[in-house]
Design an enzyme around this catalytic site. Sequence first.
Site, PDB file in Angstrom:
ATOM      1  N   HIS A 157       0.858  -1.184   0.000  1.00 41.59           N
ATOM      2  CA  HIS A 157       0.000   0.000   0.000  1.00 41.59           C
ATOM      3  C   HIS A 157       0.897   1.238   0.000  1.00 41.59           C
ATOM      4  CE1 HIS A 157      -3.904  -1.882   1.813  1.00 41.59           C
ATOM      5  NE2 HIS A 157      -3.340  -2.684   0.905  1.00 41.59           N
ATOM      6  N   GLU A 208       0.887   3.847   1.862  1.00 38.87           N
ATOM      7  CA  GLU A 208       1.336   4.254   3.192  1.00 38.87           C
ATOM      8  C   GLU A 208       2.490   3.386   3.683  1.00 38.87           C
ATOM      9  OE1 GLU A 208      -3.232   4.804   3.161  1.00 38.87           O
ATOM     10  OE2 GLU A 208      -1.756   3.451   2.273  1.00 38.87           O
ATOM     11  N   CYS A 237      -6.226   2.135   5.747  1.00 44.67           N
ATOM     12  CA  CYS A 237      -6.930   0.917   6.144  1.00 44.67           C
ATOM     13  C   CYS A 237      -6.384   0.430   7.493  1.00 44.67           C
ATOM     14  CB  CYS A 237      -6.738  -0.161   5.070  1.00 44.67           C
ATOM     15  SG  CYS A 237      -5.064  -0.840   5.024  1.00 44.67           S
ATOM     16  N   CYS A 269      -2.560  -0.304   7.439  1.00 42.82           N
ATOM     17  CA  CYS A 269      -1.764   0.909   7.387  1.00 42.82           C
ATOM     18  C   CYS A 269      -1.853   1.685   8.701  1.00 42.82           C
ATOM     19  CB  CYS A 269      -2.189   1.767   6.200  1.00 42.82           C
ATOM     20  SG  CYS A 269      -1.818   0.958   4.619  1.00 42.82           S
TER      21      CYS A 269
END
Length: 171
Positions: free
Chosen positions: A53, A55, A83, A86
Amino acid sequence: MSQNHVFMQQAFAQAMRAFDQNEVPVGCVIVKEGRVIGRGYNQMETLKDPTAHAEILAIGAAATHLGDWRLDGCTLYATLEPCPMCAGAILNSRISEVVYAAEDKRLGACGSVLHLLNGRLINRSIPTTGGIMRDDALALIQDFFKERRKFKKQAPPAYPESLTPLSDPLN
């Protein structure tokens, strides 16, 4: 233009990189003392990694830049609300603040669905601000999925004769 808008524009540029690579267009930058020290954009498809992801990649880049896993005094800017995975990385890395553009009504962990950064789970609360460039981020994500649906409606390509499945060898 506010500092939040300046850095969110940089996160948006990362999201555009994801879009151009046919990845879900989410971008992230991490800022310390007015300087970007980490960047990332979604690369799950490219890297074949469910943890790739924006992040997570930006946190890794920032930690490498600082030579330390502790990101105290850093602000994370993301084009989509982080999410739960993260948010866990944000907590573990000790990021001091989170700013995001659009809420994630499916997996948001900073207030939309869950709020993992509000201090209930740990003895520290991480301030979060949402809605910075929200409309731009939502439009980019909606365009991405609109294009993806259009592509899926097209007939699948035919196999070349040399690659057609073989008959069942047991029959």
